[in-house]
Design a protein around this motif. Structure first.
Motif, mmCIF file in Angstrom:
data_model
loop_
_atom_site.group_PDB
_atom_site.id
_atom_site.type_symbol
_atom_site.label_atom_id
_atom_site.label_comp_id
_atom_site.label_asym_id
_atom_site.label_seq_id
_atom_site.Cartn_x
_atom_site.Cartn_y
_atom_site.Cartn_z
ATOM 1 N N THR A 1 -16.364 21.234 47.094
ATOM 2 C CA THR A 1 -17.380 20.574 46.569
ATOM 3 C C THR A 1 -17.265 20.872 45.115
ATOM 4 O OG1 THR A 1 -19.338 22.253 46.807
ATOM 5 C CG2 THR A 1 -18.910 20.544 48.566
ATOM 6 N N VAL A 2 -18.117 19.833 44.430
ATOM 7 C CA VAL A 2 -18.235 20.230 42.972
ATOM 8 C C VAL A 2 -19.109 21.261 42.557
ATOM 9 C CG1 VAL A 2 -19.408 19.360 40.974
ATOM 10 C CG2 VAL A 2 -18.330 17.606 42.173
ATOM 11 N N VAL A 3 -20.155 21.568 43.472
ATOM 12 C CA VAL A 3 -20.860 22.878 43.057
ATOM 13 C C VAL A 3 -20.080 24.109 43.259
ATOM 14 C CG1 VAL A 3 -22.817 24.167 43.936
ATOM 15 C CG2 VAL A 3 -23.049 21.886 43.184
ATOM 16 N N LYS A 4 -19.377 24.172 44.499
ATOM 17 C CA LYS A 4 -18.660 25.524 44.654
ATOM 18 C C LYS A 4 -17.340 25.562 43.625
ATOM 19 C CE LYS A 4 -19.163 25.568 49.833
ATOM 20 N NZ LYS A 4 -18.581 25.524 51.065
ATOM 21 N N ASP A 5 -17.004 24.415 43.264
ATOM 22 C CA ASP A 5 -15.778 24.852 42.046
ATOM 23 C C ASP A 5 -16.454 25.281 41.037
ATOM 24 O OD1 ASP A 5 -12.795 23.190 42.290
ATOM 25 O OD2 ASP A 5 -13.323 24.267 40.356
ATOM 26 N N ILE A 6 -17.465 24.769 40.491
ATOM 27 C CA ILE A 6 -18.069 25.031 39.018
ATOM 28 C C ILE A 6 -18.566 26.510 39.391
ATOM 29 C CG2 ILE A 6 -19.926 24.849 37.529
ATOM 30 C CD1 ILE A 6 -19.641 21.811 38.105
ATOM 31 N N ALA A 7 -18.993 26.964 40.469
ATOM 32 C CA ALA A 7 -19.740 28.338 40.794
ATOM 33 C C ALA A 7 -18.669 29.293 41.131
ATOM 34 C CB ALA A 7 -20.481 28.244 42.069
ATOM 35 N N PHE A 8 -17.203 28.935 41.204
ATOM 36 C CA PHE A 8 -16.159 29.993 41.527
ATOM 37 C C PHE A 8 -16.148 31.067 40.451
ATOM 38 C CE2 PHE A 8 -11.976 31.478 41.023
ATOM 39 C CZ PHE A 8 -11.764 31.781 42.394
ATOM 40 N N SER B 1 -24.256 14.271 37.061
ATOM 41 C CA SER B 1 -25.637 14.008 37.917
ATOM 42 C C SER B 1 -25.565 14.945 39.138
ATOM 43 C CB SER B 1 -25.484 12.510 38.429
ATOM 44 O OG SER B 1 -26.483 12.455 39.488
ATOM 45 N N PRO B 2 -26.691 15.630 39.272
ATOM 46 C CA PRO B 2 -26.715 16.693 40.502
ATOM 47 C C PRO B 2 -26.433 16.085 41.749
ATOM 48 C CG PRO B 2 -28.775 16.644 38.953
ATOM 49 C CD PRO B 2 -27.923 15.316 38.505
ATOM 50 N N GLU B 3 -26.539 14.857 41.782
ATOM 51 C CA GLU B 3 -26.197 14.162 43.128
ATOM 52 C C GLU B 3 -24.589 14.430 43.561
ATOM 53 O OE1 GLU B 3 -28.160 12.359 40.767
ATOM 54 O OE2 GLU B 3 -29.922 12.668 41.897
ATOM 55 N N SER C 1 -16.875 16.046 47.274
ATOM 56 C CA SER C 1 -15.479 16.567 46.822
ATOM 57 C C SER C 1 -15.301 16.334 45.469
ATOM 58 C CB SER C 1 -14.686 16.303 47.884
ATOM 59 O OG SER C 1 -13.176 16.369 47.146
ATOM 60 N N PRO C 2 -14.614 17.187 44.606
ATOM 61 C CA PRO C 2 -14.110 16.412 43.260
ATOM 62 C C PRO C 2 -13.019 15.669 43.096
ATOM 63 C CG PRO C 2 -13.543 18.911 43.868
ATOM 64 C CD PRO C 2 -14.270 18.669 44.705
ATOM 65 N N PHE C 3 -12.331 15.655 44.472
ATOM 66 C CA PHE C 3 -11.187 14.686 44.532
ATOM 67 C C PHE C 3 -11.642 13.566 44.818
ATOM 68 C CE2 PHE C 3 -10.021 18.974 45.698
ATOM 69 C CZ PHE C 3 -9.159 19.347 44.789
ATOM 70 N N GLN C 4 -13.062 13.104 44.967
ATOM 71 C CA GLN C 4 -13.546 11.809 45.211
ATOM 72 C C GLN C 4 -13.952 11.080 44.063
ATOM 73 O OE1 GLN C 4 -16.329 12.296 48.270
ATOM 74 N NE2 GLN C 4 -15.024 12.222 50.146
ATOM 75 N N LEU C 5 -13.990 12.009 42.894
ATOM 76 C CA LEU C 5 -14.521 11.355 41.558
ATOM 77 C C LEU C 5 -13.430 10.787 40.716
ATOM 78 C CD1 LEU C 5 -16.518 14.560 40.620
ATOM 79 C CD2 LEU C 5 -17.168 12.713 42.085
ATOM 80 N N SER C 6 -13.998 10.027 39.660
ATOM 81 C CA SER C 6 -12.927 9.406 38.859
ATOM 82 C C SER C 6 -12.365 10.586 37.755
ATOM 83 C CB SER C 6 -13.843 8.436 37.948
ATOM 84 O OG SER C 6 -14.452 9.272 36.725
#
Length: 287
Positions: free
Chosen positions: A100-107, A133-135, A140-145
């Motif tokens: 997830t995005v949060v887990k990646d940034i938190a690493f 956006s918090p949403e 998954s970061p791989f679902q983003l643009s």
């Protein structure tokens, strides 16, 4: 944190047939809280320099002073420096790996030994800083643009709260809209948080528009430095280093062949140029 570089040399694979000197007697000074751009063609020494500033390698000789720290060939302060310097390499989204995005940034913050409360605060702060956006946190970061993925990667560096942010060709591969959005975000961060930003780029337009001060590297040394206005006056020198002028400077040079008095060449945005021309027109009309 001020960065002072004195007589810096770096040689790859010394004493072998593949020996190559990447930096040679380099001297530079980067003021604390400034936004600088490092320009130069491939092989000029840019990537080596930023790795040395970030404490990822040791120099062959010379000294890099970052605040109270000194990076020399035998320095033991590289690890300490890394806590203050964040580096965003080219295509940083390729380094994303968490689910997830949060887990990646938190690493990063989590590996600094921060409490979960502090980690959460850092993640929220970093996402806000890059306009995520918090949403998006649970996606998954791989679902983003592509642009959003790059923002996640940059947020992961910002979550470490660096005092110095180094960006190596941060807009490579982005479309014009994504490129403009990202650089505007970085510029805003610089102004709001007085963060020292070092932008490594081939793009003269980005350097002229966003940086306060420029360093031109060639053959492993600093050949030219100054404000964008000072550096881009030196067209003959830039040609020697296979560098071009910003688009707007070339436009102003063309206009100056036909009008008098000439338009100042230290204008680096279309808005500034439009305002300048409007003011000139008003003066003409009032005569």
């Amino acid at each position: 944190m001020e960065i002072v570089i004195k007589n810096l040399n770096h040689i790859y694979m010394p004493g072998t047939p593949f020996e190559r000197q990447a930096l040679q007697d380099l001297n530079m000074q980067i003021s604390s809280g400034s936004f600088v751009a490092i320009l130069g063609q491939t092989g000029s020494g840019k990537s080596t320099l930023i790795q040395l500033i970030a404490g990822l390698m040791s120099p062959t000789s010379g000294n890099i002073q970052i605040g109270s720290y000194h990076l020399t060939p035998n320095s033991k302060e590289r690890l300490a420096v890394r806590k203050h310097v964040g580096v965003v390499f080219q295509y940083p989204e390729h380094q994303l790996f968490e689910e997830t995005v949060v887990k990646d940034i938190a690493f990063g913050p989590r590996n600094q030994g921060l409490s979960e409360k502090e980690v959460t605060e850092r993640v929220q702060m970093a996402m806000e800083m890059v306009g995520l956006s918090p949403e998006l946190g649970d996606r998954s970061p791989f679902q983003l643009s592509g642009g959003q993925m790059r923002r996640v990667a940059i947020a992961g560096v910002l979550a470490l709260s660096p005092e110095i942010l180094i960006l190596d060709e941060p807009t490579a591969g982005l479309d014009p809209h994504g490129k403009s959005e990202l650089l505007n975000t970085i510029s805003k961060l610089h102004k709001e948080r007085q963060m020292t930003v070092i932008l490594v780029t081939h793009d003269m337009n980005d350097a002229a528009r966003f940086a306060d001060y420029l360093f031109v590297l060639a053959r492993g040394t600093c050949e030219l430095e100054g404000t964008p206005g000072d550096v881009f006056k030196e067209q003959d020198h830039l040609v020697q280093f296979a560098l071009d002028l910003p688009d707007i400077t070339r436009l102003i040079n063309q206009l100056n062949r036909q009008i008098h008095p000439p338009i100042p060449t230290n204008i680096f945005s279309m808005n500034e140029l439009e305002n300048h021309l409007i003011e000139r027109l008003k003066k003409v009309v009032s005569l």
